[in-house]
Design a protein around this motif. Sequence first.
Motif, PDB file in Angstrom:
ATOM      1  N   MET A 118      30.541  34.996  33.671  1.00 39.53           N
ATOM      2  CA  MET A 118      29.819  35.767  34.859  1.00 39.53           C
ATOM      3  C   MET A 118      30.881  36.157  35.889  1.00 39.53           C
ATOM      4  N   GLN A 119      30.641  37.522  36.364  1.00 34.25           N
ATOM      5  CA  GLN A 119      31.670  38.115  37.361  1.00 34.25           C
ATOM      6  C   GLN A 119      31.578  37.394  38.809  1.00 34.25           C
ATOM      7  N   HIS A 120      32.767  37.123  39.365  1.00 32.73           N
ATOM      8  CA  HIS A 120      32.588  36.803  40.701  1.00 32.73           C
ATOM      9  C   HIS A 120      33.023  37.985  41.586  1.00 32.73           C
ATOM     10  N   ILE A 121      31.931  38.519  42.516  1.00 30.81           N
ATOM     11  CA  ILE A 121      32.489  39.524  43.151  1.00 30.81           C
ATOM     12  C   ILE A 121      32.730  39.164  44.619  1.00 30.81           C
ATOM     13  N   TYR A 122      33.828  39.644  45.272  1.00 29.05           N
ATOM     14  CA  TYR A 122      34.297  39.271  46.427  1.00 29.05           C
ATOM     15  C   TYR A 122      33.742  40.283  47.240  1.00 29.05           C
ATOM     16  N   ASP A 123      33.566  39.753  48.879  1.00 29.34           N
ATOM     17  CA  ASP A 123      33.446  40.971  49.795  1.00 29.34           C
ATOM     18  C   ASP A 123      34.496  41.719  49.922  1.00 29.34           C
ATOM     19  N   VAL A 124      35.817  41.251  50.047  1.00 30.12           N
ATOM     20  CA  VAL A 124      37.190  41.972  50.181  1.00 30.12           C
ATOM     21  C   VAL A 124      38.103  40.972  49.293  1.00 30.12           C
ATOM     22  N   THR A 125      38.920  41.933  48.754  1.00 29.79           N
ATOM     23  CA  THR A 125      40.153  41.213  47.988  1.00 29.79           C
ATOM     24  C   THR A 125      41.510  41.918  48.704  1.00 29.79           C
ATOM     25  N   ILE A 126      42.466  41.085  49.218  1.00 33.64           N
ATOM     26  CA  ILE A 126      43.242  41.408  49.877  1.00 33.64           C
ATOM     27  C   ILE A 126      44.693  41.288  48.767  1.00 33.64           C
ATOM     28  N   ILE A 127      45.396  42.441  48.738  1.00 33.78           N
ATOM     29  CA  ILE A 127      46.352  42.609  47.789  1.00 33.78           C
ATOM     30  C   ILE A 127      47.817  42.470  48.722  1.00 33.78           C
ATOM     31  N   GLY A 128      48.490  41.311  48.696  1.00 34.54           N
ATOM     32  CA  GLY A 128      49.680  41.146  49.333  1.00 34.54           C
ATOM     33  C   GLY A 128      49.695  39.854  50.022  1.00 34.54           C
ATOM     34  N   GLY A 129      50.628  38.990  50.115  1.00 34.65           N
ATOM     35  CA  GLY A 129      50.560  37.684  50.540  1.00 34.65           C
ATOM     36  C   GLY A 129      51.796  37.691  51.720  1.00 34.65           C
ATOM     37  N   GLY A 130      52.130  38.595  52.433  1.00 31.46           N
ATOM     38  CA  GLY A 130      52.933  38.663  53.492  1.00 31.46           C
ATOM     39  C   GLY A 130      52.144  38.513  54.914  1.00 31.46           C
ATOM     40  N   PRO A 131      52.726  38.609  55.936  1.00 31.86           N
ATOM     41  CA  PRO A 131      52.066  38.325  57.155  1.00 31.86           C
ATOM     42  C   PRO A 131      50.769  38.991  57.268  1.00 31.86           C
ATOM     43  N   ALA A 132      50.687  40.416  56.950  1.00 35.63           N
ATOM     44  CA  ALA A 132      49.655  41.113  56.971  1.00 35.63           C
ATOM     45  C   ALA A 132      48.407  40.679  55.986  1.00 35.63           C
ATOM     46  N   GLY A 133      48.845  40.272  54.836  1.00 30.37           N
ATOM     47  CA  GLY A 133      47.875  39.659  53.885  1.00 30.37           C
ATOM     48  C   GLY A 133      47.216  38.488  54.470  1.00 30.37           C
ATOM     49  N   LEU A 134      48.005  37.608  54.948  1.00 35.27           N
ATOM     50  CA  LEU A 134      47.874  36.226  55.329  1.00 35.27           C
ATOM     51  C   LEU A 134      46.868  36.203  56.453  1.00 35.27           C
ATOM     52  N   TYR A 135      47.080  36.997  57.428  1.00 30.26           N
ATOM     53  CA  TYR A 135      46.526  36.805  58.743  1.00 30.26           C
ATOM     54  C   TYR A 135      45.073  37.701  58.346  1.00 30.26           C
ATOM     55  N   SER A 136      45.320  38.691  57.597  1.00 32.19           N
ATOM     56  CA  SER A 136      44.016  39.347  56.829  1.00 32.19           C
ATOM     57  C   SER A 136      43.042  38.241  56.551  1.00 32.19           C
ATOM     58  N   ALA A 137      43.595  37.313  55.664  1.00 33.94           N
ATOM     59  CA  ALA A 137      42.707  36.496  55.089  1.00 33.94           C
ATOM     60  C   ALA A 137      41.967  35.413  56.040  1.00 33.94           C
ATOM     61  N   PHE A 138      42.828  35.003  56.918  1.00 31.55           N
ATOM     62  CA  PHE A 138      42.256  34.261  58.182  1.00 31.55           C
ATOM     63  C   PHE A 138      41.468  35.133  58.706  1.00 31.55           C
ATOM     64  N   TYR A 139      41.390  36.325  58.936  1.00 30.31           N
ATOM     65  CA  TYR A 139      40.361  37.063  59.975  1.00 30.31           C
ATOM     66  C   TYR A 139      39.085  37.512  59.120  1.00 30.31           C
ATOM     67  N   SER A 140      39.275  37.626  57.906  1.00 28.11           N
ATOM     68  CA  SER A 140      38.027  38.085  57.098  1.00 28.11           C
ATOM     69  C   SER A 140      37.330  36.648  57.020  1.00 28.11           C
ATOM     70  N   GLY A 141      37.966  35.553  56.894  1.00 34.70           N
ATOM     71  CA  GLY A 141      37.287  34.131  57.000  1.00 34.70           C
ATOM     72  C   GLY A 141      36.338  34.093  58.128  1.00 34.70           C
ATOM     73  N   LEU A 142      37.114  34.328  59.268  1.00 33.90           N
ATOM     74  CA  LEU A 142      36.642  34.375  60.610  1.00 33.90           C
ATOM     75  C   LEU A 142      35.377  35.371  60.690  1.00 33.90           C
ATOM     76  N   ARG A 143      35.124  36.158  60.087  1.00 36.20           N
ATOM     77  CA  ARG A 143      34.171  37.050  60.010  1.00 36.20           C
ATOM     78  C   ARG A 143      33.008  36.854  58.940  1.00 36.20           C
ATOM     79  N   GLY A 144      33.314  35.719  58.252  1.00 38.55           N
ATOM     80  CA  GLY A 144      32.414  35.408  57.105  1.00 38.55           C
ATOM     81  C   GLY A 144      32.388  36.326  55.952  1.00 38.55           C
ATOM     82  N   LEU A 145      33.337  36.687  55.680  1.00 35.25           N
ATOM     83  CA  LEU A 145      33.401  37.463  54.414  1.00 35.25           C
ATOM     84  C   LEU A 145      34.231  36.618  53.095  1.00 35.25           C
ATOM     85  N   LYS A 146      33.614  36.736  52.256  1.00 35.36           N
ATOM     86  CA  LYS A 146      33.822  36.027  50.909  1.00 35.36           C
ATOM     87  C   LYS A 146      35.317  36.706  50.213  1.00 35.36           C
ATOM     88  N   THR A 147      36.416  35.838  50.397  1.00 41.21           N
ATOM     89  CA  THR A 147      37.794  36.527  50.529  1.00 41.21           C
ATOM     90  C   THR A 147      38.562  35.946  49.220  1.00 41.21           C
TER      91      THR A 147
END
Length: 346
Positions: free
Chosen positions: A1-30
Amino acid sequence: MQHIYDVTIIGGGPAGLYSAFYSGLRGLKTKLIDSQQQLGGKVLLYPEKLIWDIGGHPPVLGEQFVKQLIAQAKTFDPTILTGTKVDFIERQDDIFVLHTAQGDKHYSKTVLLAVGGGIINPQKLSLEGAEKYEMTNLHYTVQSYRHFVDKEIIISGGGNAALDWAVELNPIAKNVTVVYRKDKLSAHEATIQEALNAGVNIECHTTISKLTANADKTAIQLVTCENSKTKQSYTRQIDEVIVSHGYNREASLELDQAITVPKKDDYYFEGKATGETEQPGIFAAGDILSFEGKIHLLLGTFQDAANAVNSIKTYLEPTAYRHGVVSSHNEVFKEKNRSIIEKQLK
């Protein structure tokens, strides 16, 4: 079964990490994917450097800052994959398929590019056999100042990083010498002056030409340097060798020909301050994103991330609010706020 995410962030630096936090804040499957084994991006290169330019935040060591970013990114339990390099992105109908170097596929409704300056690897010292000392006393980054206390140190390089390390280590080391192959250092004028004021010994026209091992062949004991101007050479006993010759940048991914995102300088993606690119469903944040008025500081990275995630939210849900609710009034933090306040009152 394919797990489809709302957003996939490529990159784990400050931009990617804060994006992961903020997308969770906005209720997105990340999902967040990073090619390196450790999250943190370029900040990992300077774990003991103090970071001053984050609004409302006291000076913090790079190492501690990364820990805080990671903890914040995990607030809403995103899926995080490290040591996973995304090679290629294609679009299948309304879904993006991310192909990895390991042969896996990941599926997402949107993609947020936060790959910074690409995958960076230090330019190695071009002497035969130098790599065998990388586990002992040949360094391409300074992980801990304590390691260099009372040591005889030579630093090869003339840029900001080389001189910054020289200034930081000079008070605790026995001696610090900087050698640079050109006639003029490439660091900022203020950085050069700081090094000179600190009493750092700087030798231009000079390169490391030979490394001589200790008796058991495990570490460098002697370093031979040559001056290209005088044609003279010398050999000195050394405890630690630091090489700061810059970094090779490897482009971290390719896009399918059907996905058109204009680039600047053949690398950085051109877009808007909102994080949108010309390609619907592809967004960007941090150093990889170029737009008029860009702020190339950490504080700008966080705004990039929030803007990009807000754009993703309204792309997926056109009737959603354009901006997230501020944290002091956001329902998702209600229980977390109560718990924190109760601990502080105890």
